[in-house]
Design a protein around this motif. Structure first.
Motif, mmCIF file in Angstrom:
data_model
loop_
_atom_site.group_PDB
_atom_site.id
_atom_site.type_symbol
_atom_site.label_atom_id
_atom_site.label_comp_id
_atom_site.label_asym_id
_atom_site.label_seq_id
_atom_site.Cartn_x
_atom_site.Cartn_y
_atom_site.Cartn_z
ATOM 1 N N PHE A 9 -5.338 5.315 -7.224
ATOM 2 C CA PHE A 9 -5.083 4.043 -6.570
ATOM 3 C C PHE A 9 -5.068 2.926 -7.602
ATOM 4 N N ILE A 12 -2.043 3.166 -9.928
ATOM 5 C CA ILE A 12 -0.782 2.747 -9.324
ATOM 6 C C ILE A 12 -0.780 1.253 -9.046
ATOM 7 N N SER A 13 -1.840 0.809 -8.382
ATOM 8 C CA SER A 13 -1.767 -0.552 -7.870
ATOM 9 C C SER A 13 -1.837 -1.560 -8.997
ATOM 10 N N LEU A 17 2.367 -1.512 -9.287
ATOM 11 C CA LEU A 17 2.787 -2.425 -8.243
ATOM 12 C C LEU A 17 2.583 -3.857 -8.685
ATOM 13 N N GLY A 18 1.567 -4.053 -9.498
ATOM 14 C CA GLY A 18 1.367 -5.382 -10.036
ATOM 15 C C GLY A 18 2.610 -5.838 -10.766
ATOM 16 N N HIS B 122 -3.580 -1.513 -1.548
ATOM 17 C CA HIS B 122 -2.794 -1.950 -2.712
ATOM 18 C C HIS B 122 -1.592 -2.772 -2.281
ATOM 19 N N GLU B 126 -0.935 -7.343 -2.064
ATOM 20 C CA GLU B 126 0.296 -8.028 -2.466
ATOM 21 C C GLU B 126 0.930 -8.789 -1.309
ATOM 22 N N LYS B 128 1.763 -7.445 1.549
ATOM 23 C CA LYS B 128 2.624 -6.606 2.387
ATOM 24 C C LYS B 128 1.796 -5.930 3.470
#
Lengths: 731, 179, 347
Positions: A9, A12-13, A17-18, B122, B126, B128
């Protein structure tokens, strides 16, 4: 504050995704080659349109560190409206599916034995071209036929036509929506096409006859269906099974299979007799109404009750309910409607029902689909056809406006009016698609060449001489999808990831084949980018922006009378034909007439079929993401019927039809959700091709049991619900 | 501080499993496992039937038995949104949380730790929606802050009849199903 | 009619929860038995401290047996963990709401208490150890003062009760499993542990009636493996005392079992369904046959006959009690996983 989350997690995050969040999504379109070399934890997005089914929704693929991660709806796309269906969402599973065809194959054993040698693309295409040339030399290029489904077939069709081939057929007509389009064509002067211009979102009363929205995931329609539910629309659902849609309905009419036309005629009868229909619409736009009214005078609810098992009172009540909401009442025209072999007339009756409700071009009814124009590529003219097509000799099915598949198959078997010696099959698994596989195999045995272009080693690929491994839609360019709907639009197909093995895109195969067949001039562009860019340039569309956004919208036009649209009908009478002179002239019922279905022999049950929301036809059963959710089909049996037969949920049985064809084993689902005299099964399962390892022998094939099929005399549609089956218990 | 929850409109849900597939790809859920799933509940006898279709997952309970039973604190209530989360490298794989959850929301990840729905924190961080919510073709799922009286989830809960799953288990689940 | 289908298909969860196999029943069985042994040892140690029965066979040597069995139980627990490399995480925290966290710490302390208690007369059991490491002998001697013995005794009794109840609370804390979710499970497992402890010590008394232990480091260590208890012979009457205690424990256990079922069948639909798993369901043969009859009723009967001198003393009742004690854990762990909070049929 530290985030005490899972390692992955965090990975990835925080990183990926950042990074993605820092840049607006649509500005990141990058060709996959560049994405693949991007740094760790980078997400790139590329828009393309989906081909998990025929709906062709616009989506956006995300790559994480150059690897395909997910596929989501494109908010700009009017079909997906930013949300894909489970198959689209599961598209990455197609890319990674280990059962895919990997390289070109040439048959090394007997046909149908699935024995192959791997060859290079050069060898495979040379082989195909030589055989095609030989057939053309001996019989003419007309003796090579194309079977097709989906966008990818576009350039095969183009190149074959350039070569002089005239014969082609797509199961999407006679095995699917054909009867509906013909029924509407005969009534309104136009078929409905795809996607159907149904204003489900604004309807006040939605009537579904066998249409199982929510299980068939025609994305936009399902979205609008939910919207209609949210707005409190009345739903009337006609289905022998308590479908998902039935569970949302105010009225569920569990009809006896094969009697739908009787119900529709009775509805027409009530609307006419009680004077509930749209008299203005009929007066202004109707042709032959009085003759029509006379023809259905005997079709009372009491008469229909005996046929359909639906109480006369319910028929009246539902007819009145429809009338109450008109013109915002919509009787869904259906899509895969080839049930009984008289389906065009039923579709016409439904069209007439919609006409009585006056919903043509109305909000909440059937709107007038708008399109857009994208200029074509300047190709040379095709040669004049040397011979007529073989699929519908002497207009045997006078109202077929597309090629009839079983007609082409029959011509291949008989060699009449002239021999068909080569088949090129693009993404149409004929064994699971056409009725009675015996006839298909018989036809295949007459061939000198069977080329199958597929992503997967399907049953039809098993019979091929040459198998050409196609890319999945996520790995290739295709032509634009120019769509008709509430507003015209066009969608871009572009590669998101490289194919994992030696698969090649269909356009490339067609181009290479064109060169070998001496018709290279018809594929003059270097690649699809060039082709697409030329079309954009000629249409004044910004190609770079199109690539980046995936969707171009056409002009906004009025699509309903409420919005200022005008309606006109392209029938011989230029009106809505309640009474069809052209049908009368051709010797058919000018107003639909009901024929009762045959009763099953003792111990046998009619088998009706439908769809699973996570599968398309017989082509997604090996997709790891989708197979994980629905890995096999079940045969639905009413719980009381099952108890009498000594069957329990979860137990395996085989189904046997009247011709003694026995299915693969299939799980019993004993349920309250179906009529006691009817069985139901999702089709597309029961694969027998050895290469489909994940799907092999999982569940039963509805197509395999479809040996007794009726052909629609109007247009050649073949029935799939006319077989009766019984159980054989598994030891 | 927010208290995240979901409101799912069963009148709209068609059980298409899109939420399940979206979760799989978004979160790399290992093959053969699922963090969310579809339950279909049919009541009655043919032909008088009722059916409810539900997209189910971890309820991120206010009273989470999985957190209480965890010996290491791997299962914990995350301050962000008061959601129930698992820290993989604190989990010993005792599986008490699997047994403690009345909803069967947890499973053992092939790497050995307990795994489940994260409410896609996550994504939420953001701005979402969770993947399941944002993919749903029927738009039947709504995610938001239950502590915010003006949130959409609270508006829906105030305007419709709803139920939660196994309220008798005393877990105070935070996924609400509109009838 | 209620027809429920689910697309969930997680291994060990569907179609029915089955996260715990043989390891947890083994662990719970040994844990309970060790708890019982600690309590028995504590009581005996109190008597030793008071100067009564200073030669008590099981007073100061039982902890040694317990200490060794504890390792077996802990090994079973470790084998069950699916994320073994992270097992240390248990001791980085104390989670006051988690029975398992309590248990982990209780186990750690119990380990220490057992070790200290085992040291008291370690020279009697394992002379090779004190000979080779004189410091052990000195430690052993230092512990054997009345006040220190009393302290150890109370620690044994206290943590023994704690450990015994914990093995039940571990399960009973789970609201999601109606079969377990009963306050009776703690006392039930405690008394089952006590009866198993009495039986275990009884067997030890029978098997190790004062044979000389081998000497030397290697020989001694080997001997310790097959003959963990020392060469001291039990006093006359020890056996009878154990048997009497065992009959008492078994009687209480039987009452608690009855109360457990009674509590379930008089509660809601989920509890009734849970009770049915034992009473008439898949685990009924094991429950009635292995636990109630062979594990409790038969040993009570046999032991009463032994006490009445109708039949000679044998290890048979003790073996039955041990088997029954394990069966109790095995059946409850498995059947409990099969029980669930049921969706109410009407809404």
């Amino acid at each position: 504050m530290p985030s005490p989350s899972r390692r992955r997690f965090l990975k990835i995050s925080a990183a990926t995704l950042g990074a993605a969040a820092a840049v607006p999504m649509l500005q990141q379109a990058t060709p996959f080659a560049r994405a693949a070399s991007a740094g760790p934890g980078t997400v790139t997005t590329i828009p393309t349109y989906c081909e998990m089914c025929f709906w062709k929704c616009g989506g956006i693929a995300s790559l994480r560190d150059g690897k395909l991660w997910k596929f989501e709806g494109n908010p700009l796309d009017p079909m997906s409206r930013g949300r894909l269906c489970p198959r689209g969402t599961g598209a990455p599973g197609n890319h990674i599916d280990p059962d895919r065809l990997k390289r070109p194959l040439i048959r090394s054993g007997e046909r149908g034995q699935e024995q192959w040698k791997s060859v290079t693309w050069g060898e495979a295409l040379d082989y195909v071209a030589e055989r095609m040339k030989k057939i053309a030399a001996e019989h003419g290029p007309e003796s090579i036929a194309l079977w097709k489904h989906g966008t990818g077939s576009r350039f095969f069709e183009h190149v074959m036509r350039a070569y002089g081939c005239v014969n082609k057929a797509a199961p999407s007509f006679a095995q699917c929506r054909g009867p509906r389009d013909i029924g509407n064509l005969l009534t309104y002067g136009t078929g409905l096409g795809s996607p159907e211009p149904t204003d489900i979102a604004n309807t006040r009363c939605l009537v579904l006859i066998g249409t199982h929205l929510g299980e068939n995931m025609h994305n936009t329609q399902v979205q609008e269906f939910a919207e209609a539910i949210g707005k409190g629309a009345t739903i009337i659902c006609v289905d022998p099974r308590y479908s998902t849609a039935a569970s949302k309905a105010k009225h569920w009419l569990p009809i006896r299979p094969g009697t739908d036309l009787a119900l529709v005629l009775a509805w027409l009868n009530v609307l006419v007799k009680e004077g509930l229909y749209d008299k203005d619409f009929v007066a202004k736009h109707g042709h032959g109404f009085d003759k029509f009214a006379a023809a259905i005078a005997e079709n009372t609810p009491e008469w229909a009750e005996k046929e359909t098992g639906i109480a006369a009172g319910v028929i009246r009540e539902t007819a009145r309910e429809m009338a109450r909401h008109r013109p915002a009442t919509l009787v869904h025209p259906g899509r895969r409607v080839n049930w009984n072999g008289d389906d065009a007339q039923r579709a016409r009756a439904i069209a007439l029902l919609n006409a009585l409700l006056g919903n043509w071009g109305r909000q909440g009814g059937i709107f007038l689909a708008a399109g857009m124009k994208i200029a074509g590529y300047p190709f040379p003219k095709y040669p004049e056809p040397g011979k007529p097509k073989v699929d519908n000799p002497d207009g045997r099915w006078p109202f077929a406006d597309e090629e009839v598949t079983t007609g082409l198959r029959e011509a291949t078997i008989t060699g009449k009016p002239y021999p068909i010696k080569g088949w090129v099959v693009y993404a149409a698994n004929l064994i699971q698609t056409l009725p009675n596989e015996k006839e298909t195999i018989e036809a295949i045995k007459k061939l000198d060449l069977l080329v199958v272009v597929e992503t997967h080693p399907s049953e039809i690929a098993g019979w091929a001489d040459v198998v050409l491994p196609d890319t999945t839609f996520l790995e290739r360019h295709d032509d634009f999808y120019v769509g008709w709907g509430r507003q015209g639009w066009a969608a871009m197909r572009q590669p998101v990831v490289a194919p994992p093995d030696e698969q090649k895109p269909a356009w490339w195969m067609a181009k290479e084949l064109a060169n070998r067949l001496g018709v290279g001039a018809y594929m003059p562009f270097k690649d699809m980018e060039e082709y697409l860019a030329v079309r954009c340039e000629k249409s004044g569309i910004d190609y770079a922006k199109f690539k980046r956004e995936g969707i171009v919208m056409g002009p906004k036009k009025p699509i309903t009378i409420e919005e200022g649209a005008e309606i006109a009908f392209d029938t011989p009478s230029k009106k809505v034909e309640f009474f069809s002179d052209q049908l009368a002239k051709a010797g058919f019922d000018p107003v639909p007439k009901y024929t009762p279905p045959e009763a099953p022999p003792a111990g046998f049950y009619p088998l009706v079929t439908g769809r699973s929301p996570v599968h398309t036809f017989s082509r997604t059963q090996t997709n790891p993401l989708l197979a994980d959710l629905v890995g096999e089909n079940e045969v639905w049996i009413n719980a009381a019927t099952a108890a009498k037969a000594g069957l329990k949920s979860g137990q395996y049985v085989r189904l046997k039809n009247e011709d003694g064809v026995v299915s693969n084993r299939v799980k019993v689902k004993a349920t309250q959700r179906i009529r006691p005299d009817t069985l139901y099964m999702v089709y597309g399962f029961g694969h027998t091709a050895k290469g489909l390892r994940r799907a092999l022998n999982k569940g039963a094939s509805a197509a395999q049991l479809n040996t007794r099929y009726k052909v629609d005399p109007l247009m050649g549609g073949t029935s799939i619900h006319r077989n009766f089956v019984t159980f054989e218990k598994e030891a | 501080m927010a208290r995240f929850g979901m409101v799912i409109d069963t009148a709209k849900c068609v059980g298409c499993m899109d939420c399940v597939v979206a979760c799989q790809t978004e979160n790399d859920v290992p093959h053969g496992h699922c963090r969310d799933w579809i339950v279909t509940e049919v009541r009655g006898t043919y032909p008088t039937l009722e059916m409810e279709i539900r997209s189910e997952r971890c309820n991120h309970c206010d009273n989470p038995p999985c957190v209480y039973c965890c010996p290491t604190g791997a299962s914990h209530v995350e301050p962000f949104g008061k959601t129930v989360q698992v820290t993989a490298n604190r989990c010993i794989g005792c599986k008490a949380c699997l047994a403690a959850c009345p909803y069967g929301a947890r499973f053992v990840h092939p790497e050995g730790y307990a795994d489940k729905c994260t409410f896609c924190l996550h994504r939420v961080k953001e701005g979402k929606d969770p993947a399941c919510v944002s993919v749903c073709p029927t738009r039947c799922m709504h995610f938001g802050d239950l502590d915010d009286p003006k949130s959409e989830v609270n508006r829906l809960l105030g305007s419709r009849k709803w139920h939660t799953l196994l309220p008798e288990a005393g877990t105070k689940p935070r996924i609400f199903y509109l009838d | 009619m209620l027809e429920i289908t689910s697309t969930r298909h997680n291994p060990f969860v569907d179609p029915q929860l089955h996260v715990w196999g043989w390891e947890i029943p083994v662990y719970l069985f040994f844990g309970g038995m060790i708890a019982g042994m600690m309590i028995l040892a504590g009581i005996a140690m109190l008597r030793v401290a008071r100067g009564e029965d200073p030669e008590s066979f099981f007073s100061v040597q039982t902890p040694l047996l317990g200490f060794m069995l504890m390792n077996v139980g802990m090994l079973a627990l470790l084998l069950d963990l699916s994320h073994k490399l992270y097992v240390w995480a248990v001791y980085l925290t104390f989670e006051p709401l988690s029975p398992m966290s309590w248990g982990s710490w209780v186990l750690l302390v119990a380990y220490g208490i057992l070790m200290a208690s085992a040291l008291v007369r370690i020279g009697d059991s394992w002379p090779w150890l004190t000979r080779t490491f004189p410091v052990v002998g000195r430690l052993s001697a230092a512990l054997e003062t009345p006040s220190r013995l009393r302290l150890l005794a109370f620690a044994n009794i206290g943590f023994g009760i704690g450990l015994g109840i914990y093995t039940g609370i571990l399960l009973s804390a789970m609201v999601a499993r109606p079969l377990w979710n009963s306050a009776i499970l703690g006392p039930l497992f405690l008394f089952s542990g006590l009866s198993a402890a009495a039986a275990m010590v009884h067997i030890a008394v029978r098997i190790f009636p004062g044979r000389p232990a081998p000497q030397g480091l290697v020989g001694g260590a080997f001997a310790a493996m097959w003959q963990p208890l020392g060469a001291r012979a039990p006093r006359a009457g020890t056996e009878n005392a154990l048997v009497r205690a065992d009959v008492g424990f078994l009687g209480v256990e039987l009452v608690l079992l009855a109360l457990l079922l009674l509590g379930l069948v008089t509660a809601g639909a989920s509890q009734i369904a849970a009770a049915q798993i034992l009473i008439s369901g898949a685990y009924a043969p094991a429950f009635w046959g292995a636990i109630v009859f062979a594990g409790i009723v038969l040993p009570i009967a046999l032991q009463l006959l032994e006490l009445g001198h109708r039949i000679p003393h044998t290890v048979v009742p003790a073996l039955l009690v041990l088997a029954g004690g394990f069966a109790l854990r095995w059946v409850l762990v498995n059947a409990g996983q099969a029980s669930q909070v049921l969706q109410s049929a009407s809404r």
